[in-house]
Design a protein around this motif. Structure first.
Motif, PDB file in Angstrom:
ATOM      1  N   GLU A 196       8.223   6.220  -3.922  1.00 23.37           N
ATOM      2  CA  GLU A 196       7.252   5.286  -3.353  1.00 23.37           C
ATOM      3  C   GLU A 196       6.223   4.859  -4.408  1.00 23.37           C
ATOM      4  N   ALA A 197       5.688   5.807  -5.165  1.00 24.53           N
ATOM      5  CA  ALA A 197       4.674   5.506  -6.178  1.00 24.53           C
ATOM      6  C   ALA A 197       5.218   4.541  -7.223  1.00 24.53           C
ATOM      7  N   HIS A 198       6.445   4.756  -7.663  1.00 20.56           N
ATOM      8  CA  HIS A 198       7.047   3.854  -8.658  1.00 20.56           C
ATOM      9  C   HIS A 198       7.325   2.481  -8.046  1.00 20.56           C
ATOM     10  N   ASP A 225       7.739  15.130  -1.341  1.00 20.42           N
ATOM     11  CA  ASP A 225       7.375  14.899  -2.745  1.00 20.42           C
ATOM     12  C   ASP A 225       8.331  13.918  -3.406  1.00 20.42           C
ATOM     13  N   ASP A 226       9.636  14.089  -3.149  1.00 22.12           N
ATOM     14  CA  ASP A 226      10.637  13.201  -3.748  1.00 22.12           C
ATOM     15  C   ASP A 226      10.465  11.762  -3.254  1.00 22.12           C
ATOM     16  N   VAL A 227      10.265  11.590  -1.956  1.00 21.19           N
ATOM     17  CA  VAL A 227      10.070  10.245  -1.399  1.00 21.19           C
ATOM     18  C   VAL A 227       8.788   9.638  -1.960  1.00 21.19           C
ATOM     19  N   LEU A 267       0.817  -1.214   0.000  1.00 21.12           N
ATOM     20  CA  LEU A 267       0.000   0.000   0.000  1.00 21.12           C
ATOM     21  C   LEU A 267       0.847   1.259   0.000  1.00 21.12           C
ATOM     22  N   GLY A 268       1.954   1.257   0.733  1.00 17.11           N
ATOM     23  CA  GLY A 268       2.815   2.425   0.800  1.00 17.11           C
ATOM     24  C   GLY A 268       3.706   2.370   2.017  1.00 17.11           C
ATOM     25  N   LYS A 311       5.930  -1.441  -9.087  1.00 22.23           N
ATOM     26  CA  LYS A 311       6.845  -2.581  -9.319  1.00 22.23           C
ATOM     27  C   LYS A 311       6.590  -3.706  -8.326  1.00 22.23           C
ATOM     28  N   LEU A 312       6.393  -3.367  -7.044  1.00 28.25           N
ATOM     29  CA  LEU A 312       6.200  -4.392  -6.025  1.00 28.25           C
ATOM     30  C   LEU A 312       4.884  -5.157  -6.194  1.00 28.25           C
ATOM     31  N   ASN A 313       3.882  -4.489  -6.723  1.00 26.04           N
ATOM     32  CA  ASN A 313       2.581  -5.112  -6.899  1.00 26.04           C
ATOM     33  C   ASN A 313       2.373  -5.736  -8.271  1.00 26.04           C
TER      34      ASN A 313
END
Length: 101
Positions: free
Chosen positions: A90-92, A84-86, A60-61, A96-98
């Motif tokens: 995280e979004a990318h 914002d950078d983190v 999820l995050g 990939k993880l899912n």
């Protein structure tokens, strides 16, 4: 992973146990240039790699509570830009993880 340097077969076997598919570009050493202004965000993100929240649908995050407690220990000042950078990383990573291949 237990794989040592150059042991791609072991890396693939370890990843497969967790349902992760390693592509060739994951197994080939690469060099990257990191701009110094991005180092605090990358450092904080990398130090939080064990702090993922997950559920039945997958990752999820990041756990921001832990991240915000860890930042001062690392000497990282959290501001809107760093967050914002983190969150971009995280979004990318979530995609990939899912990934279900």
């Amino acid at each position: 992973m237990r794989a040592g340097r150059g042991d791609t077969a072991q890396a693939q076997e370890d990843a497969a146990r967790y349902g992760v598919i390693l592509e060739q570009h994951h197994l080939t050493p690469q060099s990257y240039r990191l701009w110094v202004e991005h180092w605090p965000a990358v450092n904080l993100f990398m130090r939080c790699l064990t702090q993922w929240r997950s559920g039945i649908s997958g990752v999820l995050g990041l756990d921001y509570g832990v991240m915000l407690q860890l930042a001062p220990v690392l000497g990282v000042a959290v501001d809107a830009r760093l967050l914002d950078d983190v969150q971009t990383m995280e979004a990318h990573a979530i995609v990939k993880l899912n990934r279900r291949n």
